[in-house]
Scaffold this active site. Structure first.
Site, short mmCIF file in Angstrom:
data_model
loop_
_atom_site.label_atom_id
_atom_site.label_comp_id
_atom_site.label_asym_id
_atom_site.label_seq_id
_atom_site.Cartn_x
_atom_site.Cartn_y
_atom_site.Cartn_z
N LYS A 45 3.49 -7.03 -30.40
CA LYS A 45 4.21 -8.17 -29.56
C LYS A 45 3.80 -7.52 -27.47
O LYS A 45 3.54 -8.22 -26.86
CB LYS A 45 5.71 -7.28 -29.63
N ARG A 51 16.69 -7.54 -31.25
CA ARG A 51 16.65 -7.11 -32.85
C ARG A 51 17.55 -6.81 -33.66
O ARG A 51 17.73 -6.38 -34.51
CB ARG A 51 16.83 -5.69 -32.43
N ARG A 107 -2.50 4.84 -31.23
CA ARG A 107 -1.46 4.97 -30.44
C ARG A 107 -1.71 5.84 -29.65
O ARG A 107 -1.14 7.04 -29.69
CB ARG A 107 -0.18 3.82 -30.05
N ARG A 110 3.91 8.45 -27.54
CA ARG A 110 5.07 8.58 -27.87
C ARG A 110 5.75 9.16 -29.22
O ARG A 110 4.99 8.92 -29.53
CB ARG A 110 5.04 6.95 -28.32
N ARG A 133 11.16 3.25 -38.31
CA ARG A 133 11.54 2.13 -37.92
C ARG A 133 10.98 0.64 -38.46
O ARG A 133 12.02 -0.16 -38.55
CB ARG A 133 10.40 2.03 -36.16
P1 AMP Z 1 10.09 -0.89 -29.01
O1 AMP Z 1 8.37 -0.08 -27.86
O2 AMP Z 1 10.06 -1.75 -28.91
O3 AMP Z 1 9.32 -0.21 -29.94
O4 AMP Z 1 11.19 -0.10 -29.04
C1 AMP Z 1 11.38 1.44 -29.46
C2 AMP Z 1 12.89 2.11 -29.30
O5 AMP Z 1 14.04 1.30 -28.40
C3 AMP Z 1 13.27 1.36 -30.30
O6 AMP Z 1 12.60 1.83 -31.50
C4 AMP Z 1 14.95 1.68 -30.22
O7 AMP Z 1 15.12 2.70 -30.61
C5 AMP Z 1 14.69 1.14 -28.66
N1 AMP Z 1 15.07 -0.28 -28.43
C6 AMP Z 1 14.14 -1.21 -28.31
N2 AMP Z 1 14.26 -2.67 -28.11
C7 AMP Z 1 15.84 -2.50 -28.09
C8 AMP Z 1 16.82 -3.55 -28.78
N3 AMP Z 1 16.31 -4.45 -28.57
N4 AMP Z 1 17.80 -3.07 -29.40
C9 AMP Z 1 18.24 -2.01 -29.71
N5 AMP Z 1 17.15 -0.88 -29.71
C10 AMP Z 1 16.29 -0.40 -28.92
#
Ligand code: AMP
Length: 218
Positions: free
Chosen positions: A13, A88, A127, A160, A171
């Site tokens: 994404k 989400r 990554r 990360r 996740r």
């Molecule tokens: P991402 O970078 O999109 O993989 O997000 C990394 C982490 O940030 C996720 O595993 C959640 O802990 C938090 N996070 C990101 N976006 C959201 C969201 N829309 N709602 C809740 N937690 C989020």
């Protein structure tokens, strides 16, 4: 045009968001990036969300909606928004509907990108991120030129905190339970995209779909 990128972690994404937002002059909002930046700065928000993000749990919906509102208010001059990693949960999707209704606007299209869990696991484990400029690499599909150093800043790349096998599995489970129901919530707006293909093939596919969609609206 307002677009949501929906899909499990590691499906690409973020990579596609960079390409598509440029192509259509959309303001790209990644809730994950905003949260990580706050954690890095150790600010009020960062302190609140650190544990959730590092353990692959979802940050509470009200905090996320507040962030989205702020980011949208600060960037109204674009052709629209591209949401990466948001919504989400169904609750967040409803919150976004309220925001758009107030603006007499709407979510136009939801791009559902998917790939098998094995592909996702392999991608996330390989990554690497530049701690300086934020450039994202993949040791297999998009490796840096020199060892594990950033091509742009020369800094040692990092992993990360949530890109380890155990947290990735969590996740994926959170995605299945809390986020996948959005495929039904948005079923009328959904365009399905195969995220197992190469970055450029996925991008071409998305762009083609979006051009067709915007032509049909005219
Ligand atoms: P991402 O970078 O999109 O993989 O997000 C990394 C982490 O940030 C996720 O595993 C959640 O802990 C938090 N996070 C990101 N976006 C959201 C969201 N829309 N709602 C809740 N937690 C989020």
């Amino acid at each position: 045009m307002n677009i949501i990128l929906l899909g499990p972690p590691g499906v690409g994404k973020g990579t596609q968001a960079v390409i598509i937002s440029k192509e259509f002059n959309l303001y790209s909002i990644s809730t994950g990036d905003i949260l990580r930046e706050s954690i890095k700065n150790n600010d009020e928000l960062g302190k609140k969300v650190k544990n959730y993000v590092e353990n692959g749990a979802l940050v509470p919906d009200n905090l996320i909606i507040m962030l989205i509102n702020q980011a949208m208010n600060a960037n109204i001059s674009f052709n629209g928004f591209l949401f990466d990693g948001f919504p989400r949960t169904v609750q967040q999707a409803k919150g976004l509907d309220v925001i758009f209704t107030e603006r007499e606007n709407q979510v136009d299209t939801v791009l559902a990108i998917n790939a098998d869990n094995e592909i996702i696991m392999e991608r996330l484990l390989s990554r690497r991120i530049c701690p300086g400029c934020g450039m994202v690499y993949n040791l297999i599909t998009n490796p840096p030129r020199n060892g594990e150093k950033c091509d742009i800043c020369g800094l040692e790349l990092t992993i990360r905190k949530d890109d380890n096998r155990e947290t990735i599995l969590h996740r994926l489970e959170v995605y299945r339970k809390r986020t996948a129901p959005l495929l039904i919530y948005y079923k009328e707006k959904l365009i399905k995209v195969n995220g197992a293909e190469s970055v450029s093939d996925v991008a071409d596919n998305i762009i083609e779909n979006l051009v067709r969609y915007s032509n049909a609206r005219r």
